[in-house]
Design a protein around this motif. Structure first.
Motif, PDB file in Angstrom:
ATOM      1  N   ALA A  16      47.765  18.682  45.083  1.00  0.00           N
ATOM      2  CA  ALA A  16      48.470  19.766  44.906  1.00  0.00           C
ATOM      3  C   ALA A  16      48.515  20.642  46.791  1.00  0.00           C
ATOM      4  O   ALA A  16      48.024  19.384  47.624  1.00  0.00           O
ATOM      5  N   ALA A  17      48.735  21.176  47.287  1.00  0.00           N
ATOM      6  CA  ALA A  17      48.488  21.385  48.681  1.00  0.00           C
ATOM      7  C   ALA A  17      47.676  22.097  49.195  1.00  0.00           C
ATOM      8  O   ALA A  17      46.485  22.087  48.273  1.00  0.00           O
ATOM      9  N   PRO A  18      47.108  21.186  50.780  1.00  0.00           N
ATOM     10  CA  PRO A  18      45.728  21.965  51.021  1.00  0.00           C
ATOM     11  C   PRO A  18      44.460  22.771  50.695  1.00  0.00           C
ATOM     12  O   PRO A  18      46.062  23.651  50.653  1.00  0.00           O
ATOM     13  N   SER A  19      43.652  22.998  50.221  1.00  0.00           N
ATOM     14  CA  SER A  19      43.425  24.466  49.756  1.00  0.00           C
ATOM     15  C   SER A  19      42.219  24.805  50.330  1.00  0.00           C
ATOM     16  O   SER A  19      41.182  23.823  50.534  1.00  0.00           O
ATOM     17  N   LYS A  20      42.012  26.299  50.500  1.00  0.00           N
ATOM     18  CA  LYS A  20      40.222  26.357  50.855  1.00  0.00           C
ATOM     19  C   LYS A  20      39.380  25.958  49.874  1.00  0.00           C
ATOM     20  O   LYS A  20      38.178  25.766  50.936  1.00  0.00           O
ATOM     21  N   ARG A  21      39.722  25.923  48.709  1.00  0.00           N
ATOM     22  CA  ARG A  21      38.698  25.763  47.731  1.00  0.00           C
ATOM     23  C   ARG A  21      38.111  24.025  47.955  1.00  0.00           C
ATOM     24  O   ARG A  21      36.233  24.368  47.507  1.00  0.00           O
ATOM     25  N   VAL A  22      38.898  23.464  47.777  1.00  0.00           N
ATOM     26  CA  VAL A  22      38.394  21.935  47.757  1.00  0.00           C
ATOM     27  C   VAL A  22      37.633  21.404  48.830  1.00  0.00           C
ATOM     28  O   VAL A  22      36.708  20.937  49.761  1.00  0.00           O
ATOM     29  N   LYS A  23      38.797  22.473  50.144  1.00  0.00           N
ATOM     30  CA  LYS A  23      37.548  22.004  51.880  1.00  0.00           C
ATOM     31  C   LYS A  23      36.222  22.630  51.963  1.00  0.00           C
ATOM     32  O   LYS A  23      35.627  21.692  52.498  1.00  0.00           O
ATOM     33  N   ASP A  24      35.918  23.908  50.822  1.00  0.00           N
ATOM     34  CA  ASP A  24      34.603  24.739  51.191  1.00  0.00           C
ATOM     35  C   ASP A  24      33.876  23.600  50.113  1.00  0.00           C
ATOM     36  O   ASP A  24      32.034  23.420  50.465  1.00  0.00           O
ATOM     37  N   TYR A  25      34.632  23.300  49.536  1.00  0.00           N
ATOM     38  CA  TYR A  25      33.608  22.152  48.267  1.00  0.00           C
ATOM     39  C   TYR A  25      33.170  20.861  49.554  1.00  0.00           C
ATOM     40  O   TYR A  25      31.951  20.696  48.775  1.00  0.00           O
ATOM     41  N   ALA A  26      34.347  20.081  49.348  1.00  0.00           N
ATOM     42  CA  ALA A  26      33.783  19.449  50.427  1.00  0.00           C
ATOM     43  C   ALA A  26      32.368  19.184  51.166  1.00  0.00           C
ATOM     44  O   ALA A  26      31.533  19.186  51.986  1.00  0.00           O
ATOM     45  N   PRO A  29      48.298  16.931  56.281  1.00  0.00           N
ATOM     46  CA  PRO A  29      47.977  18.663  55.736  1.00  0.00           C
ATOM     47  C   PRO A  29      46.255  18.817  55.402  1.00  0.00           C
ATOM     48  O   PRO A  29      46.454  19.965  56.618  1.00  0.00           O
ATOM     49  N   TRP A  30      45.679  17.765  55.169  1.00  0.00           N
ATOM     50  CA  TRP A  30      44.214  18.195  55.368  1.00  0.00           C
ATOM     51  C   TRP A  30      43.670  18.214  56.237  1.00  0.00           C
ATOM     52  O   TRP A  30      42.859  19.599  56.968  1.00  0.00           O
ATOM     53  N   ARG A  31      44.255  17.346  57.764  1.00  0.00           N
ATOM     54  CA  ARG A  31      43.443  17.527  58.816  1.00  0.00           C
ATOM     55  C   ARG A  31      44.035  18.114  59.121  1.00  0.00           C
ATOM     56  O   ARG A  31      42.909  19.410  59.649  1.00  0.00           O
ATOM     57  N   ALA A  32      45.248  18.170  59.518  1.00  0.00           N
ATOM     58  CA  ALA A  32      46.128  20.544  59.609  1.00  0.00           C
ATOM     59  C   ALA A  32      44.799  21.375  58.966  1.00  0.00           C
ATOM     60  O   ALA A  32      44.961  21.979  60.024  1.00  0.00           O
ATOM     61  N   ALA A  33      44.114  21.387  58.093  1.00  0.00           N
ATOM     62  CA  ALA A  33      44.063  22.312  57.421  1.00  0.00           C
ATOM     63  C   ALA A  33      42.587  22.902  57.821  1.00  0.00           C
ATOM     64  O   ALA A  33      42.049  23.109  57.280  1.00  0.00           O
ATOM     65  N   GLY A  34      42.141  21.464  58.510  1.00  0.00           N
ATOM     66  CA  GLY A  34      40.543  22.129  59.273  1.00  0.00           C
ATOM     67  C   GLY A  34      39.771  20.895  58.405  1.00  0.00           C
ATOM     68  O   GLY A  34      38.180  21.764  58.703  1.00  0.00           O
ATOM     69  N   LEU A  35      39.747  20.166  57.448  1.00  0.00           N
ATOM     70  CA  LEU A  35      38.791  19.482  56.194  1.00  0.00           C
ATOM     71  C   LEU A  35      38.482  18.613  56.780  1.00  0.00           C
ATOM     72  O   LEU A  35      38.673  17.813  58.143  1.00  0.00           O
ATOM     73  N   ASP A  36      37.258  19.089  56.742  1.00  0.00           N
ATOM     74  CA  ASP A  36      36.125  18.233  57.630  1.00  0.00           C
ATOM     75  C   ASP A  36      36.268  16.776  58.511  1.00  0.00           C
ATOM     76  O   ASP A  36      36.832  15.741  57.024  1.00  0.00           O
ATOM     77  N   ARG A  37      35.877  15.606  59.096  1.00  0.00           N
ATOM     78  CA  ARG A  37      36.295  14.507  59.727  1.00  0.00           C
ATOM     79  C   ARG A  37      35.322  13.945  59.101  1.00  0.00           C
ATOM     80  O   ARG A  37      35.471  12.642  58.897  1.00  0.00           O
TER      81      ARG A  37
END
Lengths: 457, 188
Positions: free
Chosen positions: B14-24, B43-51
């Motif tokens: 689904a679309a990038p979510s804060k929930r998944v980002k925070d979990y990672a 989209p995940w990188r744009a959403a700020g997912l950790d490199r």
């Protein structure tokens, strides 16, 4: 009547939360079944599957299960775990290949069958009840909610067999106790279901008069079948409390809260008030001991601990804490907690319609009780007349702190006569006393008449 | 690859979510390596997912799946080809104007049908399509010491189940738990 003499009246009790569950409403169900068995009823309980209690709720009290009358037969109809299952390996073929379709079908079943995740348990309970009734007939069905699918199951059994049924609103269904407003929008299927099950019920019980009144106003045609069966305290679980919990020892005052702590309770107000009260010389070095679970689910612990501002780890040697989380207590050990507490803190969420089961035990302990809840709570009906009640009538921490100081002083100067008076007040709420009218009503609706005293039928 | 560090595979389509980002982020903070299997990485990188999260994108494989190709053929390619041929036959100014209107109608109708198809039909089949399409791109990936496979949304369930078969004994769950991986077996 057969050759062996009159047969015992037979009740099918639909109580999803039943020992070893430690859900807050389980004590009423346990006591009801035990009381009926003691009064000579042949009791069969349909309860939640153990797998659900162990794996989903994760909160059981095995010792509590040992207090169930051995004459009671407990059956556990199956329930699917769709809403709670997270292990992908356990998903069925449809759910793992087309999960969206499986979810849509699940939601549709809730919409069309019964609007609760527990609906499959209700269907199994009806099937189970029918099988047992075909083998040996029941005289009456008693159902307690929540979950309220047990009411629907009782209704279903009535429609299929003609068995009369009695509903016990241990909790409110369509009323939100914490906002005093309807719990569902007007077009929600819960309303239709509530009307349906109430219309055909032989009797309907509520834990206080405020709740009975709310329902009587909405369903006036059923009002004459509504009754109040308050919660109570269980002398068999509090063996050390006969005559109150005894005199306090020397040393700093011990304030105690016993029960499940939830996010709906004014926990911050309680902690703030206690810390302010400690500034008073009377409460110097006093400790607030919190006994019980933090939340109903294992994962809610950390969140509540943060709200309380307490540390879940044991204090290092020599370190003192004003608020100490003591952890869960088996129901069979709670008498000891009351014995070791000088003042009990009655913390409750909600207001007008809330009684709380814990208050009855608190009164039986014959200790000063400090109220920490919104004014106008239904529990005030019960506490009214209790000689050691300290009620701030407010959630203002300063006013609660003053009530705590007054309760602390009272605890230090408590006389045996005061304790006796307090215990006497609590006696009116001993479980066998409050359940007697329900047992009589069951007998009436099932058309069974007592032919001997006590357990002889 | 860092050898012995535990690894969690997160699947999210689904679309990038804060929930998944925070979990990672929580897992990385605990020294756990994280792989994210998703449609598109950007989209995940744009959403700020950790490199530090290794992303495996399978959108191209999903697009190549026969279901998508048939839809593309029926909605866009065949009607597009017919309209293109008509345009080349130069039928006159009036007909050209009509043709432009027809092209416009096709664009709107195809877009609408695509949305209806996508929402009502394709979404239902999408978990299955993703699982089939991702088989090849993921086949050669060395995931190392996997300790948990997490389906972060409903579209990831089927592929999670397939990966669970590839890693027997590893927890495969839809629960995004804050704690470190528990090791083999189902979540408690």
């Amino acid at each position: 009547m057969n050759r062996r003499g009159p047969r015992r009246p037979r009740v099918l009790y639909l109580a999803f939360y039943y020992p070893p569950s430690r859900a807050s409403g389980v004590y009423r169900a346990r006591a009801t079944a035990n009381h009926l068995a003691a009064q000579g009823w042949d009791v069969t309980v349909l309860a939640a599957p153990l797998k659900f209690l162990h794996e989903v709720i994760g909160s059981v009290d095995e010792e509590l299960a040992t207090t169930v009358d051995p004459r009671i037969r407990v059956e556990r109809p199956a329930q699917h775990q769709f809403a709670w299952e997270h292990d992908v390996r356990r998903f069925g073929a449809l759910r793992r290949s087309m999960p969206l379709l499986a979810r849509k079908l699940y939601h549709l079943s809730q919409e069309k069958i019964f609007p609760e995740h527990y609906y499959s348990w209700g269907l199994s309970a009806v099937a189970h009840g029918l099988r047992m009734h075909a083998r040996r007939r029941f005289d009456v069905v008693l159902a307690t909610g929540n979950p309220f699918v047990s009411f629907a199951a009782a209704w279903g059994l009535h429609r299929l067999t003609g068995l009369p049924y009695v509903l016990d609103y241990r909790d409110a269904w369509t009323l939100n106790l914490f906002t005093d407003r309807p719990a569902y929008p007007v077009d929600h299927p819960a309303w239709a279901w509530e009307r349906r099950v109430l219309t055909r019920a032989s009797a309907v019980c509520f834990v206080n008069d405020a709740l009975r009144g709310w329902h009587a106003e909405r369903y006036p045609s059923v009002a004459d079948r509504m009754m109040v069966v308050p919660n109570g305290w269980d002398p068999d679980l509090l063996p050390g409390l006969a005559g109150g919990a005894g005199a306090r020892g020397a040393g700093p005052l011990q304030f105690g809260y016993l029960g499940t702590l939830t996010t709906t309770q004014p926990v911050e107000e309680m902690i703030t008030a206690f810390r302010r009260a400690r500034a008073h010389p009377e409460l110097a070095d006093a400790t607030l001991n919190i006994h019980g679970h933090l939340g109903f689910f294992a994962h809610s612990q950390a969140h509540l601990a943060a709200r309380l501002g307490i540390c879940l780890d044991p204090a290092p040697d020599g370190a003192e804490r004003d608020v100490v989380y003591r952890g869960p207590v088996s129901k069979t050990d709670v008498a000891g907690v009351y014995r070791d507490s000088d003042v009990l803190v009655f913390l409750a969420g909600g207001a007008r319609y809330v009684t709380s089961g814990k208050i009855f035990e608190y009164m039986a302990a014959a200790r000063p009780i400090v109220s920490v809840h919104a004014p106008g709570i239904a529990a005030a009906e019960v506490l009214d007349g209790y000689p050691l009640w300290f009620n701030a009538e407010s959630l203002d921490p300063d006013e609660i702190a003053q009530a705590m100081v007054a309760a602390g002083k009272a605890a230090r100067d408590l006389s045996p006569e005061q304790r006796r008076q307090a215990y006497e007040h609590a006696q009116a709420y001993a479980r066998q006393t409050v359940l007697a009218p329900l047992e009589t009503r069951l007998r009436t609706v099932s058309n069974v008449h007592r032919i001997g005293g006590g357990a002889a039928w | 690859m860092s050898g012995n560090r535990p690894r969690v595979i997160v699947l999210a389509f689904a679309a990038p979510s804060k929930r998944v980002k925070d979990y990672a982020a929580g897992l990385l903070a605990q020294g756990v390596e994280v792989d994210l299997i998703t449609s598109v990485a950007a989209p995940w990188r744009a959403a700020g997912l950790d490199r530090a999260v290794r992303i495996h994108a399978v959108a191209e494989a999903e697009e190549r799946h026969p279901v998508r190709r048939v839809e593309n053929l029926l909605l866009y390619r065949i009607p597009g080809r017919i309209l293109h041929d008509l345009r080349r036959s130069r039928l006159g100014p009036n007909a050209d104007r009509r043709l432009e209107e027809l092209c416009d109608l096709h664009r709107r109708a195809a877009g609408r049908l695509h949305r209806i198809f996508y929402r009502r039909v394709y979404n239902v089949m999408r978990p299955l399509v993703i699982a089939r399409a991702a088989r090849r791109p993921l086949q050669g990936v060395d995931f190392g010491r996997v300790e948990r496979i997490v389906a972060a949304d409903i579209f990831a369930v089927t592929l999670t189940w397939e990966l669970a078969r590839r890693f027997p004994g590893v927890a495969a769950t839809t629960a995004l738990e804050a704690g470190p991986p528990a090791g083999g077996g189902p979540p408690s």
